[in-house]
Design an enzyme around this catalytic site. Structure first.
Site, mmCIF file in Angstrom:
data_model
loop_
_atom_site.group_PDB
_atom_site.id
_atom_site.type_symbol
_atom_site.label_atom_id
_atom_site.label_comp_id
_atom_site.label_asym_id
_atom_site.label_seq_id
_atom_site.Cartn_x
_atom_site.Cartn_y
_atom_site.Cartn_z
ATOM 1 N N ASP A 55 0.863 -1.197 0.000
ATOM 2 C CA ASP A 55 0.000 0.000 0.000
ATOM 3 C C ASP A 55 0.893 1.239 0.000
ATOM 4 O O ASP A 55 1.910 1.267 0.700
ATOM 5 C CB ASP A 55 -0.901 -0.005 1.249
ATOM 6 C CG ASP A 55 -2.177 0.781 1.025
ATOM 7 O OD1 ASP A 55 -3.262 0.198 1.104
ATOM 8 O OD2 ASP A 55 -2.078 2.008 0.757
ATOM 9 N N GLY A 60 -5.095 4.414 1.850
ATOM 10 C CA GLY A 60 -5.085 3.395 2.906
ATOM 11 C C GLY A 60 -4.552 4.006 4.196
ATOM 12 O O GLY A 60 -3.900 5.060 4.180
ATOM 13 N N TYR A 168 -11.265 6.833 -13.425
ATOM 14 C CA TYR A 168 -11.553 5.608 -12.669
ATOM 15 C C TYR A 168 -12.227 4.561 -13.559
ATOM 16 O O TYR A 168 -11.755 3.429 -13.675
ATOM 17 C CB TYR A 168 -12.433 5.962 -11.470
ATOM 18 C CG TYR A 168 -12.660 4.820 -10.510
ATOM 19 C CD1 TYR A 168 -11.587 4.256 -9.805
ATOM 20 C CD2 TYR A 168 -13.935 4.313 -10.284
ATOM 21 C CE1 TYR A 168 -11.798 3.210 -8.912
ATOM 22 C CE2 TYR A 168 -14.150 3.282 -9.388
ATOM 23 C CZ TYR A 168 -13.084 2.725 -8.702
ATOM 24 O OH TYR A 168 -13.296 1.692 -7.815
#
Ligand code: UDP
Length: 337
Positions: A55, A60, A168
């Site tokens: 990550d 995150g 996206y």
């Protein structure tokens, strides 16, 4: 819902897995410190697998995985999916690394495109070199503003290729195309899950990271205005986190899922205004619902057809919206007050 209650829910998912299914496997989870990634790291670490959590902490959070740090079967690698230092030998890869909140990914369109294109390419190359079983976390966004509701996997989508959400949508569509290419050219066992709106403990509620559910919950708990965009008649179908991760693990492990694509979501469709009212009521809030401009290209309806997952994986969500929202409200309440 306190931390220990998350632990109970993780144990419940663990109890549904076949014993020793992951024992001794070396598993990479990209985006492992994120909302869904951290639930998966928790579950997989509980199976005697060796888990590598990659990550870059762009979205995150360390706090999602801090409790796993002392575990000898858990390793955290800080870095991007595009250029990570690969652990030696991998048996399984779950590729989740990407920004997911519309408001937030629109602030970082190039990074979002890179994570899903170059990141997916790097991850698939690692999968090919290791002949690793791979699961790609795609999204309902590949359908865009779907014209077929409920939407089956066979629907090709209705996407604005240059719109504000395209970083996206098209990033994930490219990622899926790469998975299909690796399947065809290298016979890689890569499976794809198109995840529909998921909510639950650990979903972010701060600033641009906040999706509708966590934003409405914190607004309701703090007795602030609940900010509905447009007239609230647009719909979504919300799936509780344990149902989503159970579906992902079924898609990863089912012998009938090789090279397949599955919608993973809850087919219970509601309007955003109904969602706001429901959250207000569950939180016992006196907040007012206020209306604000609808963001560009906001899909009007979203609801999965999950017949394929039901038939092939024997999976369907078991948590009602009321039950899932109550658990999520409790979790946020325990953090806010
Ligand atoms: N939404 C809203 N108020 C907010 C945040 C989101 O009305 O404060 C709406 C948003 O416009 C969309 C729906 O809620 O129609 C779901 O938004 P979310 O950010 O959860 O993600 P999406 O499903 O659009 O990817």
């Amino acid at each position: 819902m306190a931390k220990s209650t998350i632990g109970k829910e993780i144990n419940q998912v663990l109890s549904q897995l076949k014993e020793n299914m992951f024992a001794g496997k070396r598993i990479l989870v990209t985006g492992g410190a994120g909302f869904l990634g951290s639930w998966l790291c928790d579950i997989l670490t509980g199976t005697d697998a060796e888990v590598f959590c990659l990550d870059n902490l762009a979205t995150g959070l360390r706090e999602n995985i801090d409790h796993l740090r002392g575990n000898k079967n858990f390793h955290f690698i800080e870095g991007n999916a595009e250029n990570f230092s690969q652990p030696q030998r991998l048996d399984i890869i779950l590729h989740l690394a990407s920004r997911t909140s519309p408001e937030e990914y629109q602030k970082h369109p190039i990074e979002t495109l890179k994570a899903n294109s170059l990141g997916t390419l790097t991850v698939l190359e690692a999968a090919r070199l290791n002949d690793a079983l791979t699961l790609y976390a795609s999204t309902s966004e590949v359908y865009g503003d779907a014209q077929v509701i409920p939407t089956p996997e066979t629907y090709w989508g209705h996407v604005n290729p240059v719109g504000v959400r395209s970083c996206y949508d098209e990033g994930k569509r490219f990622g899926e195309a790469l998975c299909a290419a690796y399947r065809r050219q290298y016979s890689l066992d890569v499976r794809v899950v198109r995840i529909f709106n998921t909510y639950g403990p650990r979903i972010r509620a701060d600033g641009a990271y906040a999706r509708a559910v966590p934003r409405f919950i914190t607004q309701a708990l703090l007795q602030r205005d609940i900010t509905v965009y447009g007239d609230g008649s647009q719909t979504r179908s919300f799936c509780y986190v344990t149902d989503t991760v159970a579906g992902m693990l079924k898609a990863l492990t089912s012998p009938h899922a090789k090279g397949e694509i599955f919608n993973i979501g809850n087919p219970h469709e509601i309007t955003i205004l109904q969602l706001a009212e429901k959250i207000k009521q569950i939180a016992g809030s006196t907040s007012q619902v206020t209306f604000h401009p609808l963001p560009e290209d906001d899909p009007k309806r979203r609801c999965p057809d999950i017949s394929k997952a039901k038939t092939v994986l024997g999976w369907e969500p078991v948590t009602s919206l009321e039950e899932g929202l109550a658990k999520t409200v409790d979790w946020f309440r325990s953090r806010i007050f």
